[in-house]
Design a protein around this motif. Structure first.
Motif, PDB file in Angstrom:
ATOM      1  N   LEU A   1       5.897   5.448   6.979  1.00 14.10           N
ATOM      2  CA  LEU A   1       6.061   4.480   8.023  1.00 14.10           C
ATOM      3  C   LEU A   1       4.842   3.362   7.573  1.00 14.10           C
ATOM      4  N   ILE A   2       3.816   4.082   7.157  1.00 12.92           N
ATOM      5  CA  ILE A   2       2.693   2.884   6.928  1.00 12.92           C
ATOM      6  C   ILE A   2       2.934   1.884   5.839  1.00 12.92           C
ATOM      7  N   PHE A   3       3.650   2.836   4.657  1.00 11.07           N
ATOM      8  CA  PHE A   3       4.215   1.725   3.779  1.00 11.07           C
ATOM      9  C   PHE A   3       5.206   0.818   4.045  1.00 11.07           C
TER      10      PHE A   3
ATOM     11  N   VAL B   1      -3.863  -4.106   1.464  1.00 10.20           N
ATOM     12  CA  VAL B   1      -4.688  -2.889   1.358  1.00 10.20           C
ATOM     13  C   VAL B   1      -3.869  -1.966   2.488  1.00 10.20           C
ATOM     14  N   VAL B   2      -3.684  -0.654   1.866  1.00 12.34           N
ATOM     15  CA  VAL B   2      -3.078   0.310   2.614  1.00 12.34           C
ATOM     16  C   VAL B   2      -3.851   1.504   2.779  1.00 12.34           C
ATOM     17  N   SER B   3      -4.537   1.860   3.496  1.00 16.56           N
ATOM     18  CA  SER B   3      -5.794   2.762   3.576  1.00 16.56           C
ATOM     19  C   SER B   3      -5.570   3.732   4.933  1.00 16.56           C
ATOM     20  N   ASN B   4      -6.062   4.965   4.335  1.00 16.65           N
ATOM     21  CA  ASN B   4      -6.180   5.956   5.425  1.00 16.65           C
ATOM     22  C   ASN B   4      -7.725   5.907   5.876  1.00 16.65           C
ATOM     23  N   PHE B   5      -7.959   4.834   6.675  1.00 13.64           N
ATOM     24  CA  PHE B   5      -9.295   4.462   7.103  1.00 13.64           C
ATOM     25  C   PHE B   5      -9.224   4.277   8.687  1.00 13.64           C
TER      26      PHE B   5
ATOM     27  N   LEU C   1      -4.705  -6.390   5.608  1.00 14.20           N
ATOM     28  CA  LEU C   1      -5.294  -4.941   5.635  1.00 14.20           C
ATOM     29  C   LEU C   1      -4.291  -4.157   6.712  1.00 14.20           C
ATOM     30  N   ILE C   2      -3.926  -2.819   6.137  1.00 15.29           N
ATOM     31  CA  ILE C   2      -3.533  -2.048   7.197  1.00 15.29           C
ATOM     32  C   ILE C   2      -4.314  -0.792   7.109  1.00 15.29           C
TER      33      ILE C   2
END
Length: 243
Positions: free
Chosen positions: A170-172, A132-136, A156-157
């Motif tokens: 950067l998050i990816f 998971v890559v989420s703006n959360f 999870l990220i």
């Protein structure tokens, strides 16, 4: 040259795998009613949008770079929302904000899309690992567990944890490090054209855009097979050669 075999599928969560079950105005009003307040859901929705927009602009990504965190950021948004609706009692505002922050960890406040679990299982049956890559914020693990989705994912990220939010590459990059493979061996699925589709593709990840409501022009997604009207289309697409 033979294309690299796909190994991982990364997932956005909100509005891809699940969505808020009721409007923010309805949920906030239900909590307010427990405290003896009677508010208009439409007015609360409007106030929430105003507060959310203000805090997102002033303190992006939960204010991580400014000394805040997901809990303090959301507490402030909720307080401002109710303040705009005429609630001024500071103790009551604190109680409302804390209750709502914890309420949104529960499955009853979230609706899992009908195709989500079946497709996650289908991807796993193809031998693919999922992340998971989420703006959360950091409640995401609890939410996914309460919705019976957590077990599908190897990691999870969240943007709160990562300190950066999509569309930042950067998050990816953090996700690719966890995958331990090249971008060409990774796909990403999400509902936002810029945050999910374009940003992942910039790194060489195979971005898939979920467009349940036909919001986007078909010509915006290339190759055309990477635009999905339903998640059920995904497993067969993942078995085709990646462009």
């Amino acid at each position: 040259m033979r294309a690299a075999a796909l190994k991982w599928v990364l997932w956005d969560v909100k509005d891809t795998l699940l969505k808020v079950r009721f409007s923010v105005g309805e949920q906030y009003c239900r909590e307010a009613e427990r405290m003896g307040l009677s508010l208009n859901p439409v007015a609360v929705n409007s106030a929430f949008r105003q507060a959310y927009k203000s805090y997102s602009s002033r303190y992006p990504n939960y204010g991580i770079g400014q000394g805040l965190n997901g809990h303090s950021w959301w507490t402030a948004v909720v307080k401002d929302t109710f303040s705009l609706c005429g609630v001024q009692d500071s103790a009551l505002l604190q109680t409302l904000s804390n209750s709502l922050y914890h309420n949104f960890c529960n499955a009853q406040n979230w609706e899992v899309f009908n195709d989500s679990k079946k497709v996650l299982e289908g991807c796993s049956s193809l031998g693919l690992k999922l992340g998971v890559v989420s703006n959360f914020d950091n409640r995401l693990e609890t939410i996914l567990k309460s919705c019976d989705l957590l077990s599908h994912f190897s990691f999870l990220i969240t943007s709160e944890q990562a300190g950066v939010a999509k569309p930042s590459l950067l998050i990816f990059e953090q996700a690719l490090q966890k995958c331990g493979v090249s971008a060409a061996q990774v796909a990403h699925v999400g509902d936002h054209y810029i945050n999910d589709y374009l940003s992942s593709r910039t790194l060489g990840i195979h971005g898939f855009l979920l467009d349940r409501d036909n919001k986007y022009d078909r010509s915006e997604v290339v190759p055309k097979g990477h635009r999905l009207n339903s998640l059920e289309e995904l497993p067969s697409r993942l078995q085709q050669p990646m462009d």
